[in-house]
Design a protein around this motif. Structure first.
Motif, mmCIF file in Angstrom:
data_model
loop_
_atom_site.group_PDB
_atom_site.id
_atom_site.type_symbol
_atom_site.label_atom_id
_atom_site.label_comp_id
_atom_site.label_asym_id
_atom_site.label_seq_id
_atom_site.Cartn_x
_atom_site.Cartn_y
_atom_site.Cartn_z
ATOM 1 N N VAL A 8 0.858 -1.188 0.000
ATOM 2 C CA VAL A 8 0.000 0.000 0.000
ATOM 3 C C VAL A 8 0.889 1.231 0.000
ATOM 4 O O VAL A 8 1.692 1.434 0.903
ATOM 5 N N VAL A 9 0.740 2.068 -1.023
ATOM 6 C CA VAL A 9 1.579 3.259 -1.180
ATOM 7 C C VAL A 9 0.937 4.466 -0.527
ATOM 8 O O VAL A 9 1.597 5.269 0.110
ATOM 9 N N ASP A 10 -0.370 4.620 -0.685
ATOM 10 C CA ASP A 10 -1.089 5.780 -0.157
ATOM 11 C C ASP A 10 -2.565 5.426 -0.084
ATOM 12 O O ASP A 10 -3.026 4.559 -0.813
ATOM 13 N N VAL A 11 -3.304 6.081 0.788
ATOM 14 C CA VAL A 11 -4.747 5.887 0.886
ATOM 15 C C VAL A 11 -5.435 7.243 0.939
ATOM 16 O O VAL A 11 -4.812 8.258 1.259
ATOM 17 N N SER A 12 -6.723 7.232 0.634
ATOM 18 C CA SER A 12 -7.498 8.459 0.603
ATOM 19 C C SER A 12 -8.950 8.127 0.951
ATOM 20 O O SER A 12 -9.442 7.068 0.582
ATOM 21 N N VAL A 13 -9.622 9.041 1.635
ATOM 22 C CA VAL A 13 -11.028 8.869 1.986
ATOM 23 C C VAL A 13 -11.790 10.081 1.477
ATOM 24 O O VAL A 13 -11.346 11.217 1.642
ATOM 25 N N SER A 14 -12.926 9.836 0.825
ATOM 26 C CA SER A 14 -13.741 10.943 0.319
ATOM 27 C C SER A 14 -15.214 10.547 0.344
ATOM 28 O O SER A 14 -15.546 9.384 0.542
ATOM 29 N N ALA A 15 -16.075 11.524 0.124
ATOM 30 C CA ALA A 15 -17.520 11.271 0.084
ATOM 31 C C ALA A 15 -17.875 10.548 -1.209
ATOM 32 O O ALA A 15 -17.277 10.796 -2.255
ATOM 33 N N ARG A 22 -12.562 8.051 -9.237
ATOM 34 C CA ARG A 22 -11.757 8.598 -10.335
ATOM 35 C C ARG A 22 -11.018 9.852 -9.900
ATOM 36 O O ARG A 22 -9.852 10.050 -10.225
ATOM 37 N N GLU A 23 -11.706 10.731 -9.181
ATOM 38 C CA GLU A 23 -11.082 11.975 -8.723
ATOM 39 C C GLU A 23 -9.930 11.690 -7.764
ATOM 40 O O GLU A 23 -8.854 12.277 -7.869
ATOM 41 N N GLU A 24 -10.152 10.790 -6.829
ATOM 42 C CA GLU A 24 -9.116 10.458 -5.848
ATOM 43 C C GLU A 24 -7.954 9.718 -6.496
ATOM 44 O O GLU A 24 -6.800 9.940 -6.129
ATOM 45 N N SER A 25 -8.233 8.862 -7.476
ATOM 46 C CA SER A 25 -7.131 8.159 -8.135
ATOM 47 C C SER A 25 -6.220 9.148 -8.848
ATOM 48 O O SER A 25 -4.996 9.003 -8.817
#
Length: 59
Positions: A8-15, A22-25
């Motif tokens: 795992v390189v990075d993670v992100s949480v969004s609504a 797509r936006e977070e990627s």
């Protein structure tokens, strides 16, 4: 996710908006890739807007 080792390189949480993945990627790619990097994404990311954003960001 690094493909070869499953690291795992990075993670992100969004609504959940229908476009959030797509936006977070794109954000994660911009902050974690170097020039000449290769990227693999799931089949659902092959829409024109995502492709344009990825190719525009690579220039």
């Amino acid at each position: 996710m690094e493909n070869r080792k499953g690291l795992v390189v990075d993670v992100s949480v969004s609504a959940a908006t229908g476009m959030a993945e797509r936006e977070e990627s794109l954000k994660l790619l911009q902050s974690n890739t170097k020039s000449g990097a290769t990227v693999g994404e799931d089949r659902g990311y092959d829409v024109d807007t995502d492709y344009q954003a990825l190719t525009h960001g690579a220039q």
